[in-house]
Design an enzyme around this catalytic site. Structure first.
Site, PDB file in Angstrom:
ATOM      1  CG  ASP A  17      -1.687  -1.280   1.389  1.00 39.98           C
ATOM      2  OD1 ASP A  17      -2.491  -1.579   0.502  1.00 39.98           O
ATOM      3  OD2 ASP A  17      -1.461  -2.001   2.386  1.00 39.98           O
ATOM      4  CD  GLU A 272      -0.941  -3.140  -7.096  1.00 41.74           C
ATOM      5  OE1 GLU A 272      -1.862  -3.741  -6.501  1.00 41.74           O
ATOM      6  OE2 GLU A 272      -1.092  -2.020  -7.616  1.00 41.74           O
TER       7      GLU A 272
END
Ligand code: TRH
Length: 376
Positions: A17, A272
């Site tokens: 994040d 990610e």
């Protein structure tokens, strides 16, 4: 055109994040000339990917980005021209009111997680009505032209290619991390979640004809690694078993992590951001995807593999499919690993080809700025 941007990041777990939002924020400043505040509810992970950051500071400036702690008690601040809630985090209600009070309403975007699934193209850029006359748009990163693209700094690939052609610079960098490059060995970096398949892969490397230097930045995989080694491994430790040498590295800055990826022949990555960075490294990768309920992540994994292996020789594509699936489902990895070795030249060609193909897309920071200009 210069605008003010507020990016909100709630750290769920791990580094993804903050990793994505920090990368985006600094790129908006450096390459797009924007004014950016990044609000983060927990700065501990940030201090690890950006050494020199203070995890306790309420405000600090790094690389032109104003890093603000997102406090439980929300202060009275004016809303920016563009507001990004990363990964569907919930904006403070008082901030939404401040957005609604503005004469010129801000552009409100939800920056979504990366997925290669087809439906992303249809949902990218869709608006949803919100109270107070506001609209929120869904912004999807992705691999296809109809998505928001991937984060990629302007000179990233030039830097990466120069690095890969310069053995001296690579060796100096590795020595700075305490690594002595092993001549003739394949170099692999390993960043993954705990993984039951790891022992099978390590045993295959131990028994391999070719030597392997496995570099493991400190993280969650260390527990699986230590279980296999039968000893608790820590930063700086080195272990030799058969053809395999393992070394535990410190967790490095985001920029150094890129350099590590560029210095390896194969990169095992996760989540990610490291997944995307391994693609820009132009080298074969092994992806440990973030697990979701009801195995939703396996759909995402297959969707990526469908895109990535299209155009590869079929045996090479099938070996990669099987390797990724085994790594992510707990199936035996040995056979797929051997087939990957047999198709190694095709794996290397595809990594470069895929990188070139993806680099033809507009990068995500530029796409966001364009989206804003078109919206005005
Ligand atoms: O840490 P992650 O597992 O993050 C995950 C994913 O983003 C996932 O999609 C999300 O849902 C979950 O978090 C909450 O993996 P990721 O995305 O690769 O982020 C790691 C970041 O850490 C990336 O920016 C690279 C950085 N990094 C360093 O800066 N130094 C290092 O030494 C290493 C190993 C990583």
């Amino acid at each position: 055109m210069k605008a003010s941007w507020d990016i909100f990041c709630s750290v769920v777990d791990n580094y993804g994040d903050i990793g994505v939002t920090w990368r985006l924020a600094r790129q908006l400043v450096a390459e797009q000339g924007q004014d950016v505040r990044l609000w983060v509810d927990d700065l501990t992970a940030f201090a690890r990917i950006c050494p020199g950051a203070d995890p306790a500071a309420s405000r600090q400036l790094h690389q032109g980005v104003e890093l603000c702690h997102w406090p439980a008690q929300w202060p009275d601040v004016a809303a920016a021209d563009v507001v990004i809630e990363a990964f569907a985090c919930h904006l403070p209600p008082a901030y939404i009111e401040a957005m609604a009070r503005r004469a010129a309403k801000p552009l409100w975007l939800n920056l979504e997680y990366l997925s290669a699934e087809d439906w992303v193209e249809g949902c990218h850029g869709l608006p949803s009505m919100q109270p107070g006359g506001l609209q929120k748009f869904f912004f999807f990163p992705g691999f296809a032209a109809a998505t928001g693209g991937l984060l990629r700094e302007r000179d990233l690939l030039v830097q990466r290619r120069a690095w890969q052609q310069d053995e001296q610079t690579r060796a100096t960098f590795l020595r700075r991390l305490g690594v002595e490059p092993m001549a003739g060995a394949r170099r692999i970096s390993l960043f993954a979640y705990e993984n039951p398949v790891l022992p099978g892969w390590l045993e295959a490397l131990v028994a391999d004809q070719q030597a392997t230097q496995l570099l493991v930045p400190e993280g969650r995989i260390l527990s699986s690694l230590s279980d296999w080694a039968g000893t608790s491994l820590a930063v700086g430790d080195r272990l030799q078993k058969g053809s395999l040498q393992i070394q535990v590295l410190p967790f490095v800055s985001q920029d150094d992590y890129d350099r590590l990826l560029w210095s390896c022949d194969l990169n095992a990555v996760r989540g990610e951001d490291s997944f995307v960075r391994a693609q820009w490294a132009g080298r074969p990768l092994l992806w440990h995807i973030y697990q979701q309920d009801e195995d939703a992540h396996l759909e995402k994994l297959q969707a990526f593999l469908r895109l990535y292996t299209a155009g590869m020789p079929s045996a090479a594509g099938a070996a990669l499919d099987d390797l990724f699936l085994a790594w992510n489902t707990g199936a035996d990895i040995t056979n797929a690993w051997q087939r990957l070795q047999q198709s190694w030249p095709a794996q290397c060609e595809q990594a470069e080809r895929w990188c070139d193909q993806q680099a033809k897309q507009r990068d995500l920071a530029a796409a966001l700025v364009l989206f804003y200009q078109n919206w005005l």
